[in-house]
Motif scaffolding. Structure first.
Motif, short mmCIF file in Angstrom:
data_model
loop_
_atom_site.label_atom_id
_atom_site.label_comp_id
_atom_site.label_asym_id
_atom_site.label_seq_id
_atom_site.Cartn_x
_atom_site.Cartn_y
_atom_site.Cartn_z
N VAL A 121 15.33 19.04 2.47
CA VAL A 121 15.69 18.22 3.64
C VAL A 121 14.46 17.44 4.07
O VAL A 121 13.36 17.99 4.15
CB VAL A 121 16.19 19.09 4.80
N SER A 122 14.65 16.15 4.35
CA SER A 122 13.52 15.33 4.80
C SER A 122 13.98 14.32 5.84
O SER A 122 15.12 13.85 5.81
CB SER A 122 12.89 14.60 3.63
N ASN A 123 13.08 13.98 6.74
CA ASN A 123 13.34 12.89 7.66
C ASN A 123 12.91 11.55 7.07
O ASN A 123 12.97 10.52 7.74
CB ASN A 123 12.64 13.13 9.01
N HIS A 124 12.48 11.57 5.79
CA HIS A 124 12.17 10.36 5.04
C HIS A 124 13.13 10.23 3.86
O HIS A 124 13.65 11.25 3.36
CB HIS A 124 10.73 10.38 4.52
N GLY A 125 13.34 9.02 3.40
CA GLY A 125 14.26 8.77 2.30
C GLY A 125 13.73 9.30 0.97
O GLY A 125 12.53 9.52 0.80
N ILE A 126 14.64 9.46 0.02
CA ILE A 126 14.28 10.05 -1.28
C ILE A 126 13.29 9.17 -2.04
O ILE A 126 12.54 9.67 -2.90
CB ILE A 126 15.55 10.30 -2.12
N GLU A 127 13.22 7.88 -1.73
CA GLU A 127 12.27 7.00 -2.41
C GLU A 127 10.83 7.41 -2.14
O GLU A 127 9.93 7.06 -2.89
CB GLU A 127 12.50 5.54 -1.99
N ASN A 128 10.60 8.16 -1.07
CA ASN A 128 9.24 8.62 -0.75
C ASN A 128 8.75 9.65 -1.76
O ASN A 128 7.56 9.92 -1.84
CB ASN A 128 9.23 9.24 0.65
N TYR A 129 9.66 10.21 -2.57
CA TYR A 129 9.31 11.29 -3.49
C TYR A 129 9.62 10.91 -4.94
O TYR A 129 10.02 11.73 -5.75
CB TYR A 129 10.08 12.56 -3.11
N ALA A 130 9.39 9.63 -5.25
CA ALA A 130 9.74 9.12 -6.57
C ALA A 130 9.03 9.86 -7.69
O ALA A 130 9.54 9.96 -8.80
CB ALA A 130 9.43 7.62 -6.64
N GLY A 131 7.85 10.40 -7.42
CA GLY A 131 7.10 11.09 -8.47
C GLY A 131 7.45 12.55 -8.64
O GLY A 131 6.90 13.22 -9.52
N LEU A 132 8.37 13.07 -7.84
CA LEU A 132 8.73 14.49 -7.90
C LEU A 132 10.02 14.71 -8.66
O LEU A 132 10.97 13.93 -8.55
CB LEU A 132 8.87 15.08 -6.50
#
Length: 286
Positions: A121-132
């Motif tokens: 769960v995140s308060n940021h969009g999934i694009e913030n974790y492109a490297g994961l």
């Protein structure tokens, strides 16, 4: 050594005969004790113990709990018996900084953390974790504002119940939980704070530390309570710095401390190595 099937944790006022009574009970149940640790707190006169054991035969955990209850009542214990044959279910919350999340996922993949992640769960969009690589785990983007905080937390609580999560980990989730949600998650929500508490609470602790010219920085994993950054501490670590380090240097060095402190705290909780002791904890580290 493979892990034990069951773990008994207990606390009560100290008095003679506790260990003898408990170990005799386990012997009578046919238990094979794999690990036993205890602690006498002289300040509070309380006794704490963690006993990991295997059990032959067909007796299940409910039967164990029922037969142990009279002993617990006799000594006025706070206690629980946990079944460790299946990994605990863990919900992971994260904000912009993903280093703790990445570390937990890595340790889970290699088997170092025996858990079942239920969702991210995140308060940021999934694009913030492109490297994961989330490994197929569900991702929930739950943005939050001052006006939508209660609604967003209701969604988090619904996810906890829907996924049957037994532990919530704030892996650098940079939102303060409301008193109501903190109470609902009491004893099963771990936060990593990027400071050696009780110093430098709140926002930008590394910048606060730099401003005071400290020579050590640290990180603290603690249970979440309604008091900001004041919950019972599970684990801490530090690293030496110098006058030449900038705030960015402190942040960089701090990421390494945060990762290892949070991972240890999560493992201790998953293995039932943490027992509450008022505002503190007893941690039977391995």
């Amino acid at each position: 050594m493979s892990k034990a099937q069951y773990v008994l944790t207990l606390s009560c006022l100290n008095r003679p005969g506790i260990v003898a009574r408990v170990t005799t009970y386990l012997f009578e149940q046919g238990a094979d004790i794999r690990e036993a640790q205890q602690f006498d707190d002289a300040e509070t006169s309380k006794f704490f113990a963690r006993i990991a054991f295997d059990l032959g035969g067909s007796a299940g955990i409910e039967a164990l709990r029922e037969s142990f209850a009279p002993i617990a009542e006799e000594f006025k214990m706070g206690w629980k018996i946990s079944d460790h044959s299946a990994p605990r279910r863990v919900l992971l919350l994260v904000s912009k900084f993903d280093h703790c999340l990445a570390d937990l996922l890595y340790r889970w993949r290699i088997g170092e953390l025996e858990m079942t992640p239920t969702a991210i769960v995140s308060n940021h969009g999934i694009e913030n974790y492109a490297g994961l690589d989330f490994g197929g785990l569900p991702f929930h983007h739950l943005p939050i504002t001052k006006d939508t905080k209660m609604e967003q937390e209701a969604q988090i609580w619904a996810l906890v119940k829907e996924t049957k999560s037994e532990l919530v980990v704030l892996a650098r989730y940079m939102q303060v939980l409301s008193d109501a949600l903190a109470q609902k998650l009491s004893g099963r929500c771990i936060n990593i704070h990027h400071s050696f508490l009780p110093g430098f609470k709140g926002a930008k602790p590394y910048h606060q530390a730099h401003g005071r010219g400290v020579k050590l920085i640290g990180a603290t994993a603690h249970y979440v309570t309604s008091d900001l950054d004041e919950g019972p501490i599970i684990e801490q670590d530090v690293e030496r710095i110098t006058h030449a380090d900038t705030p960015d240097d402190l942040v960089r060095k701090g990421r390494d401390i945060e990762r290892r402190v949070l991972a240890r705290a999560v493992r201790y909780h998953l293995e039932d190595r943490v027992i509450p002791n008022g505002k503190k904890t007893v941690v039977f580290a391995s």
